[in-house]
Design a protein around this motif. Structure first.
Motif, PDB file in Angstrom:
ATOM      1  N   PRO A  99       0.831  -1.209   0.000  1.00  0.00           N
ATOM      2  CA  PRO A  99       0.000   0.000   0.000  1.00  0.00           C
ATOM      3  C   PRO A  99       0.867   1.261   0.000  1.00  0.00           C
ATOM      4  O   PRO A  99       2.003   1.241   0.479  1.00  0.00           O
ATOM      5  N   LEU A 148      -1.565   3.745   3.719  1.00  0.00           N
ATOM      6  CA  LEU A 148      -2.938   4.105   3.342  1.00  0.00           C
ATOM      7  C   LEU A 148      -3.607   2.818   2.884  1.00  0.00           C
ATOM      8  O   LEU A 148      -3.342   2.317   1.797  1.00  0.00           O
ATOM      9  N   PRO A 166      -6.942   0.148   2.205  1.00  0.00           N
ATOM     10  CA  PRO A 166      -8.324   0.191   1.718  1.00  0.00           C
ATOM     11  C   PRO A 166      -9.351   0.112   2.844  1.00  0.00           C
ATOM     12  O   PRO A 166     -10.464   0.597   2.704  1.00  0.00           O
ATOM     13  N   PRO A 187     -12.021   6.941   4.156  1.00  0.00           N
ATOM     14  CA  PRO A 187     -11.316   7.820   3.215  1.00  0.00           C
ATOM     15  C   PRO A 187     -10.892   9.122   3.894  1.00  0.00           C
ATOM     16  O   PRO A 187     -11.561   9.596   4.818  1.00  0.00           O
ATOM     17  N   SER A 230      -6.117   6.162  10.515  1.00  0.00           N
ATOM     18  CA  SER A 230      -5.379   4.935  10.265  1.00  0.00           C
ATOM     19  C   SER A 230      -6.040   3.812  11.052  1.00  0.00           C
ATOM     20  O   SER A 230      -6.468   4.017  12.182  1.00  0.00           O
ATOM     21  N   GLN A 281      -6.313  10.510  -2.339  1.00  0.00           N
ATOM     22  CA  GLN A 281      -7.343   9.696  -2.985  1.00  0.00           C
ATOM     23  C   GLN A 281      -6.799   9.007  -4.231  1.00  0.00           C
ATOM     24  O   GLN A 281      -7.113   7.843  -4.491  1.00  0.00           O
ATOM     25  N   LEU A 300      -4.729   5.984  -3.137  1.00  0.00           N
ATOM     26  CA  LEU A 300      -5.607   4.883  -2.723  1.00  0.00           C
ATOM     27  C   LEU A 300      -6.257   4.232  -3.928  1.00  0.00           C
ATOM     28  O   LEU A 300      -6.341   2.995  -4.004  1.00  0.00           O
ATOM     29  N   ASP A 301      -6.732   5.024  -4.875  1.00  0.00           N
ATOM     30  CA  ASP A 301      -7.378   4.484  -6.076  1.00  0.00           C
ATOM     31  C   ASP A 301      -6.382   3.659  -6.915  1.00  0.00           C
ATOM     32  O   ASP A 301      -6.729   2.588  -7.397  1.00  0.00           O
ATOM     33  N   HIS A 337      -3.707   2.115  -5.871  1.00  0.00           N
ATOM     34  CA  HIS A 337      -3.401   0.863  -5.157  1.00  0.00           C
ATOM     35  C   HIS A 337      -4.542  -0.132  -5.304  1.00  0.00           C
ATOM     36  O   HIS A 337      -4.310  -1.322  -5.537  1.00  0.00           O
ATOM     37  N   ALA A 338      -5.781   0.344  -5.189  1.00  0.00           N
ATOM     38  CA  ALA A 338      -6.931  -0.537  -5.331  1.00  0.00           C
ATOM     39  C   ALA A 338      -6.976  -1.137  -6.744  1.00  0.00           C
ATOM     40  O   ALA A 338      -7.266  -2.326  -6.914  1.00  0.00           O
TER      41      ALA A 338
END
Length: 94
Positions: A8, A27, A29, A33, A46, A83, A86-87, A89-90
């Motif tokens: 991550p 960060l 999932p 958010p 966290s 954001q 995170l996006d 990584h997802a």
């Protein structure tokens, strides 16, 4: 061969001009958010999940931190960067 697990992204913050590390958290999932709290601040929560996975390290407790910026555009840029990380990584994990 086992599939490679993507790591991550991390939120790292250092003291200006000194470089001392004051924040270093992944960060994940599972985290709520990042949220804009005021015009110039963002809350990051966290989760205390298995950050030391595969290592004999206890997972830290969940915590919240408030990141303040000097201007509203800086806060917006920071929120968008968090954001986007995170996006990405997802998407890579899928």
């Amino acid at each position: 061969a086992p599939a490679c697990k993507t790591r991550p992204p991390r939120l790292v913050m250092r003291v200006e001009h000194v470089g001392r590390l004051v924040l270093n958290t992944p960060l994940l999932p599972e985290m709520p958010p990042p949220a804009r709290v005021t015009e110039t601040s963002i809350r990051v929560t966290s989760v205390g999940s298995a950050l030391g996975e595969g290592v004999d390290v206890a997972a830290p407790a969940a915590f919240q931190c408030l990141l303040r910026t000097k201007t509203a555009p800086e806060a917006q840029a920071l929120l968008q960067a968090l954001q986007a990380a995170l996006d990405a990584h997802a998407k890579a994990a899928a």
